[in-house]
Design an enzyme around this catalytic site. Structure first.
Site, short mmCIF file in Angstrom:
data_model
loop_
_atom_site.label_atom_id
_atom_site.label_comp_id
_atom_site.label_asym_id
_atom_site.label_seq_id
_atom_site.Cartn_x
_atom_site.Cartn_y
_atom_site.Cartn_z
N ASP A 1 -6.96 10.41 27.98
CA ASP A 1 -6.76 11.52 28.91
C ASP A 1 -5.98 12.61 28.16
O ASP A 1 -4.77 12.49 27.98
CB ASP A 1 -5.97 11.08 30.14
N LYS B 1 -11.95 13.37 37.70
CA LYS B 1 -10.76 12.59 38.05
C LYS B 1 -9.76 13.48 38.76
O LYS B 1 -9.32 14.50 38.23
CB LYS B 1 -10.13 11.99 36.80
N LYS C 1 -10.48 16.37 34.52
CA LYS C 1 -9.38 15.82 35.32
C LYS C 1 -8.50 16.96 35.79
O LYS C 1 -8.18 17.86 35.02
CB LYS C 1 -8.60 14.82 34.47
#
Length: 223
Positions: free
Chosen positions: A92, A188, A158
């Site tokens: 991430d 996300k 995300k």
């Protein structure tokens, strides 16, 4: 709400990224992840080996360039490579939000591509800090950055680190991001999702993964 406890657990990244987190906290996080049956855990890079050792079917995600994104691309790439070597299956990464707001989308693209190249086998989630992009650049910028992430090889976009003062995930941001990537990438939602109602709203908006630190409270709200 239309979602069972198992439905939501299956898309949760159970997360602990506080700077004061200890090795004991990560041990507890993994025990809870196993108990709750979540999909993955998300931890800071130094804790990847511990998380990998204790995982029982959970994927391990490591953050890169966290939380500011203001790191040289070569540093982000190396951090990602080391995390994967340590057993992380997912990365991430945080973009350079200022570059995006300044219109330097080629810089953002190159930054993401460097991490993609360094961790070719990992699932790459690109944290765009949606609230900051919208606050300082407007909704079209959020769309543009998501498309840049796709161009650079991301697997997910995300919303947030959860640390930016502009805020975390919003339903509208998830909707815009999902529309931008059109089902080709995952979305996300992360940052400020504290209840079952919040989680359901994000999933209804198009989120395919949820980043939660208060996972038990969210799942308990689903029975």
């Amino acid at each position: 709400m239309g979602y069972t406890r198992a439905d939501v657990a299956a898309v949760v990244d159970h997360t602990l990224l506080k700077p004061e987190a200890t090795e004991a906290d990560i041990v507890a996080l993994l025990a809870e992840a196993v108990e709750l049956g979540v999909y993955a855990v998300c931890v800071s890079p130094p804790f990847v080996p511990t998380a990998v050792t204790l995982a029982a079917g959970q994927a391990v995600a490591a953050v890169v360039g966290f939380p500011s994104g203001k790191h040289l691309s070569v540093i982000k790439a190396h951090e990602a490579a080391v995390a994967v070597e340590s057993g992380a299956a997912e990365i991430d990464m945080v973009i350079d939000v200022g570059a995006a707001i300044g219109g330097e989308l080629d810089v953002v693209r190159a930054d993401i591509a460097a991490v993609r190249e360094a961790a070719p086998g990992a699932v790459l989630k690109v944290i765009v800090e949606s609230s900051a992009l919208v606050e300082f650049g407007g909704w079209p910028l959020l769309t543009d950055v998501c498309r840049v992430a796709e161009d650079a090889g991301a697997d997910f976009v995300k919303t947030s680190t959860g640390f930016h003062p502009s805020g975390g995930a919003s339903v509208r941001a998830v909707e815009v991001m999902a529309a931008a990537v059109g089902g080709r990438l995952g979305v996300k939602a992360s940052g400020g999702i504290r209840s079952a109602t919040d989680a359901a709203a994000m999933l209804n908006a198009g989120a395919t993964r949820l980043g939660l630190s208060g996972t038990r409270a969210v799942l308990d709200g689903l029975g």
